[in-house]
Design a protein around this motif. Sequence first.
Motif, PDB file in Angstrom:
ATOM      1  N   PRO A 217      51.055  13.088  15.374  1.00 14.94           N
ATOM      2  CA  PRO A 217      51.688  12.673  14.106  1.00 14.94           C
ATOM      3  C   PRO A 217      53.093  12.605  14.300  1.00 14.94           C
ATOM      4  O   PRO A 217      53.824  13.374  14.946  1.00 14.94           O
ATOM      5  CB  PRO A 217      51.207  13.566  12.946  1.00 14.94           C
ATOM      6  CG  PRO A 217      50.892  14.807  13.951  1.00 14.94           C
ATOM      7  CD  PRO A 217      50.315  14.321  15.390  1.00 14.94           C
TER       8      PRO A 217
ATOM      9  N   PRO B 106      48.075   9.038   6.767  1.00 14.66           N
ATOM     10  CA  PRO B 106      47.312   9.068   7.875  1.00 14.66           C
ATOM     11  C   PRO B 106      48.037   8.762   9.173  1.00 14.66           C
ATOM     12  O   PRO B 106      48.428   7.422   9.114  1.00 14.66           O
ATOM     13  CB  PRO B 106      45.857   8.841   7.715  1.00 14.66           C
ATOM     14  CG  PRO B 106      45.919   8.753   6.095  1.00 14.66           C
ATOM     15  CD  PRO B 106      47.180   8.545   5.614  1.00 14.66           C
ATOM     16  N   THR B 107      47.966   9.238  10.205  1.00 14.49           N
ATOM     17  CA  THR B 107      48.581   8.748  11.512  1.00 14.49           C
ATOM     18  C   THR B 107      47.704   7.855  12.133  1.00 14.49           C
ATOM     19  O   THR B 107      46.441   8.032  12.153  1.00 14.49           O
ATOM     20  CB  THR B 107      48.971  10.037  12.682  1.00 14.49           C
ATOM     21  OG1 THR B 107      49.644   9.425  13.392  1.00 14.49           O
ATOM     22  CG2 THR B 107      47.741  10.735  12.802  1.00 14.49           C
TER      23      THR B 107
ATOM     24  N   GLN C 226      47.582  18.109  10.040  1.00 13.72           N
ATOM     25  CA  GLN C 226      47.778  17.993  11.508  1.00 13.72           C
ATOM     26  C   GLN C 226      47.631  16.501  11.839  1.00 13.72           C
ATOM     27  O   GLN C 226      48.094  16.178  13.042  1.00 13.72           O
ATOM     28  CB  GLN C 226      46.834  18.905  12.278  1.00 13.72           C
ATOM     29  CG  GLN C 226      45.584  18.971  12.005  1.00 13.72           C
ATOM     30  CD  GLN C 226      44.737  19.865  12.621  1.00 13.72           C
ATOM     31  OE1 GLN C 226      45.240  20.841  13.284  1.00 13.72           O
ATOM     32  NE2 GLN C 226      43.347  19.995  12.624  1.00 13.72           N
ATOM     33  N   ASN C 227      46.972  15.960  11.132  1.00 12.87           N
ATOM     34  CA  ASN C 227      46.654  14.487  11.325  1.00 12.87           C
ATOM     35  C   ASN C 227      47.244  13.389  10.608  1.00 12.87           C
ATOM     36  O   ASN C 227      46.897  12.413  10.299  1.00 12.87           O
ATOM     37  CB  ASN C 227      45.185  13.972  11.602  1.00 12.87           C
ATOM     38  CG  ASN C 227      44.445  14.427  10.029  1.00 12.87           C
ATOM     39  OD1 ASN C 227      45.170  14.949   9.143  1.00 12.87           O
ATOM     40  ND2 ASN C 227      43.227  14.005   9.760  1.00 12.87           N
ATOM     41  N   GLN C 228      48.449  14.034   9.942  1.00 13.75           N
ATOM     42  CA  GLN C 228      49.342  13.205   9.108  1.00 13.75           C
ATOM     43  C   GLN C 228      50.702  12.828   9.415  1.00 13.75           C
ATOM     44  O   GLN C 228      51.352  13.750  10.002  1.00 13.75           O
ATOM     45  CB  GLN C 228      49.260  13.951   7.645  1.00 13.75           C
ATOM     46  CG  GLN C 228      48.138  14.208   7.037  1.00 13.75           C
ATOM     47  CD  GLN C 228      47.300  12.988   6.493  1.00 13.75           C
ATOM     48  OE1 GLN C 228      47.821  12.123   5.966  1.00 13.75           O
ATOM     49  NE2 GLN C 228      45.774  13.026   6.668  1.00 13.75           N
TER      50      GLN C 228
END
Length: 456
Positions: A323, A317-318, A351-353
């Motif tokens: 990211p 996870p970012t 998209q959030n990694q």
Amino acid sequence: MAKKKTKYICQSCGYESAKWMGRCPGCGEWNQMVEEVDIVGKQPRHSFQHTDPSHQSKATAITSIETKREPRVTTEMKELNRVLGGGVVAGSLVLIGGDPGIGKSTLLLQVSAQLAKTEQKVLYISGEESIRQTKLRADRLHVSSPELYIYAETNLEAIHLTIDEISPQFVVIDSIQTVYHPEVTSAPGSVSQVRECTSELMRIAKTKGIAIFIVGHVTKEGAIAGPRLLEHMVDTVLYFEGERHHTYRILRAVKNRFGSTNEMGIFEMKESGLTEVENPSEIFLEERSKGASGSTVVASMEGTRPVLVEIQALISPTSFGNPRRMATGIDHNRVSLLMAVLEKRVGLLLQNQDAYLKAAGGVKLDEPAIDLAVAISIASSFRDQPTKATDCMIGEVGLTGEVRRVSRIEQRVQEAAKLGFERIIIPENNLGGWTIPSGVEVIGVKTVGEALQRIF
């Protein structure tokens, strides 16, 4: 009387200017303009002069030209022969570049000794070491032959005279940045000196039929120092790559007029010199950790040789708004494309990694057949589900999520079976028309989603 005129030449691209500039207008590099003295009114050395018409070359119809395969001299290093396209071609000019201390001089000294064993004269010209230093290094490598001549000189005219005196079949110049032409006023290693010296060496190689190897230094960006014209002038450009703190070296061709540019040779640096690695797949897979998520194996083609490489992915996870996407040995744009396909066609929320990918072993992979292995590595790390250690993935992935056909599937599968892989995932369109090795299960898939269902 000739007049002296000052000009400024960019050391990166060769752009000439009458005044100094901080940034080169040609290539955009900073602090590369160096002052050089140009003698105005002097007769240029390479000017065209009218000679006897009987000695001039004439245009010839292509249908009347007789051709034959160029003769080659093979060395004892099969890896070098493969990268060169089958051996050393007489009259060729080969440029070898690499980082300092990577082993360029060691490689060429060993090759010189092997060529000298064929009862052909080899002239090794060192511009960086004395003949005693070269002899000490040759003793460490157990290199000795009466047909191998050592010469320490940087003056190109003296080098030319020595070549005429000895009449060798092979010449090694170590390195081109130390050689200078006395009629060129700039310092050794400058754009003018490198260009003129390489042009003269090319003329010697073509007129006398001598194979010449020249060593080129590299810049901090990894490109060969000097003008870009240097790589266009020579017949073959080889890069010697590897980490100085690791023992393995990769010899890669980026230009070859006598063979393929997709070939790769692998060597191991030992106390006695460079030795060949006959099975590089075992090297790339020997340190693979079993049971770890995000790790898959792909059978990639490097020229005519299949090589099994481990592809590692780390998805986390970012903590930022955008990211990160980082890749080593794999094209960054290819990773972004495959992550978009997994998110759109498979339903993985990426998209959030942050994504970090690497081709283990320092090898660079650029063929489409690695797409399926990269996608499965990303999915494995995201789900934290490891793949089986005996699985191998081969296939190109399209934007609609389909797994497309790849070339030379039989060679890839045979290489994987030889190293003990039991299940191989390939495109369904590649099934049939070839013999599956015994003890191997080959599974054909149409889409990435189907491949994930079969693996997990």
